[in-house]
Each structure stands twice: as structure tokens, then as C-alpha cells.
Design a protein around this motif. Structure first.
Motif, PDB file in Angstrom:
ATOM      1  N   ARG A  56       0.848  -1.199   0.000  1.00  0.00           N
ATOM      2  CA  ARG A  56       0.000   0.000   0.000  1.00  0.00           C
ATOM      3  C   ARG A  56       0.875   1.237   0.000  1.00  0.00           C
ATOM      4  N   VAL A 111      -5.356   1.792  -5.666  1.00  0.00           N
ATOM      5  CA  VAL A 111      -6.812   1.871  -5.526  1.00  0.00           C
ATOM      6  C   VAL A 111      -7.172   2.962  -4.523  1.00  0.00           C
ATOM      7  N   ASP A 112      -8.255   3.678  -4.790  1.00  0.00           N
ATOM      8  CA  ASP A 112      -8.702   4.746  -3.894  1.00  0.00           C
ATOM      9  C   ASP A 112      -9.567   4.142  -2.776  1.00  0.00           C
ATOM     10  N   ASP A 113      -8.926   3.460  -1.834  1.00  0.00           N
ATOM     11  CA  ASP A 113      -9.660   2.795  -0.752  1.00  0.00           C
ATOM     12  C   ASP A 113      -9.303   3.372   0.607  1.00  0.00           C
ATOM     13  N   ARG A 150      -6.418   3.651   1.704  1.00  0.00           N
ATOM     14  CA  ARG A 150      -5.101   3.119   2.087  1.00  0.00           C
ATOM     15  C   ARG A 150      -4.171   3.084   0.884  1.00  0.00           C
ATOM     16  N   SER A 199      -4.172   1.142  -1.731  1.00  0.00           N
ATOM     17  CA  SER A 199      -3.712  -0.247  -1.864  1.00  0.00           C
ATOM     18  C   SER A 199      -3.391  -0.600  -3.308  1.00  0.00           C
TER      19      SER A 199
END
Ligand code: SF4
Ligand code: SF4
Length: 227
Positions: free
Chosen positions: A32, A80-82, A84, A86
Motif C-alpha cells: 500500500r 486503488v482509492d480505498d 489506504r 492499496s
């Protein structure tokens, strides 16, 4: 016990202690908030593993940057826009593309420095002891050579080293920045191999032979005049 250095140069037969496994508290933390530059061989392996064309892989999973201060474009794995940031391939069980993960993921926690003068077995390596990584507290010991064999790094290092002649092209070494058209050709030849095969390359070649011929083609190309 004396504090070990955060960055430690490593010789081929030097033993270091490290083990990464699913039971470790930091498992997948290093997947991440990454700036993970992909090499052409990384893209070739990943797109095949995912059953995608190179064009679809680039569109879906990468960010291509060519900033004004860059001499040639870079291809990064898009996070990925999560919340974190990731890696798109990290899951609860670990890496979902483990058998085809990028060379940098295989090499970590080592850093590899290759140059035209020091490539292949002569490339330099350092051990990077990042504070968040618990792998250094584990019992397992290995040498650099054993680590590279365990991580199946030979093919990755071989094709990544072929790129040294491209990024050390005389025009780039004198500070010439590619034109946008040259930059597009650079990405097409090296990263979008399926489209390159259709548009430029004659005959059918397997992917790795095609990559090698794309690299040779770029080495011969003049980047010194905008076209
Ligand atoms: S931080 Fe280190 S030990 Fe933890 S998962 Fe990543 S490489 Fe493995
Ligand atoms: S490709 Fe796999 S090993 Fe590399 S950062 Fe993503 S999940 Fe982690």
C-alpha cells in the motif's frame, strides 16, 4: 544487540536474516501507498497472467506519467482509492498475482542497482530495513543468491537489464527530452506489445522475443530531434 544499519550493501554470498509470511503482523502492509514503477517485462507478465491485452492492462491498471522534467515517460501501477492507497492486486490472502508480481515486489526488502557497467550478477544490492517491516525479526537466513533464486528473479533481471541501453541512450544522457510523439512511441514499443505487434512488428514472435526486438529498435532510434 547492536542496531543494524537501515541500508546495508549486500554481497552475493552474504547472509541476511529475513522471512515474510502470511502469519507476520505487517502482512501486506508494504503493498500500500506505493510508487511502483513498472518495467516492460512486469507489464508483459501481468497482462498475460490477467488474460488482458497490453492495451487493456495499461488502461485499467496503470498511470503513465511524462512530466516536463522527465526525459522519457514512466509507467506506474495505479493504486486503488480505498483510503489506504492499496495495490489493485492485494487481497486478504496476500498477492493475487504472486506468480507474476513485478520485479520490485520480488526484490524487496532488497534494492537492486544495475548500470551499464554493473548489470546481471554484477549489479549492486542493498538491504533496506524499513521500520514497519517485521520480517527482519524472523529466524530464516539466506544469502543474496538464495534470495534471488527463491524469488525467481533471473528472468526479471535479464529483461530489465536489457532496458539499460535504452535509458542510457546517448541523447537522453545529454539531457534531451523526448517529444510527445517519441514518448508515445516509447510506450507503444515497450509496454503496449500487442498493439506494437499489430502496428509495427512484422511476422509473429513470442512476447519476450518481441520485447527484445522492441528494445533493440529503441536503442537504434535517434531521440535527439523532435519528430
Ligand atoms: S512489510 Fe516486510 S514482512 Fe511485512 S509483508 Fe511486507 S515484506 Fe513481508
Ligand atoms: S503486485 Fe502483489 S506483491 Fe506487489 S504490491 Fe501488489 S499485491 Fe503486493
Amino acid at each position: 544487540m547492536p542496531q543494524l544499519p537501515e541500508h546495508q550493501p549486500l554481497e552475493a554470498n552474504e547472509v541476511f536474516r529475513f522471512h515474510c509470511h502470511p502469519g507476520i503482523p505487517c502482512f501486506t502492509d508494504c503493498c500500500r501507498q506505493l510508487e511502483l514503477a513498472l518495467t516492460p517485462y512486469d507489464v508483459l507478465r501481468l497482462k498475460k497472467a490477467l488474460g488482458l491485452t497490453s492495451g487493456h492492462f495499461l488502461e485499467q491498471y496503470t498511470v503513465i506519467e511524462f512530466e516536463p522534467e522527465d526525459l522519457y515517460p514512466r509507467v506506474y501501477l495505479g493504486m486503488v482509492d480505498d483510503g489506504r492507497a492499496s495495490c489493485p492486486f492485494v487481497g486478504n490472502e496476500g498477492c493475487r498475482v504472486y506468480n507474476d508480481r513485478p520485479g520490485a515486489c520480488r526484490t524487496y526488502p532488497l534494492g537492486r542497482g544495475a548500470s551499464l557497467e554493473a548489470q546481471g550478477d554484477k549489479a549492486l544490492h542493498i538491504l533496506i530495513r524499513e521500520p514497519h517491516c517485521h520480517g527482519f525479526a524472523e529466524e530464516r537466513e539466506q544469502t543474496l543468491n538464495q534470495w534471488q533464486n527463491d524469488q525467481d528473479l533471473q528472468e526479471y533481471n535479464r529483461y530489465n537489464d536489457e532496458m539499460l541501453a535504452v535509458i542510457n541512450h546517448p541523447a537522453l544522457l545529454t539531457g534531451h527530452r523526448m517529444s510527445q510523439k517519441q514518448a508515445d512511441g516509447f510506450v507503444l514499443c515497450l509496454y503496449d506489445l500487442d498493439r506494437f505487434q499489430k502496428k509495427v512488428a512484422a511476422g509473429s514472435q513470442n512476447d519476450t522475443a518481441l520485447l527484445t526486438s522492441a528494445i533493440k529498435r529503441l536503442i537504434k532510434q535517434s531521440f535527439s530531434s523532435a519528430s
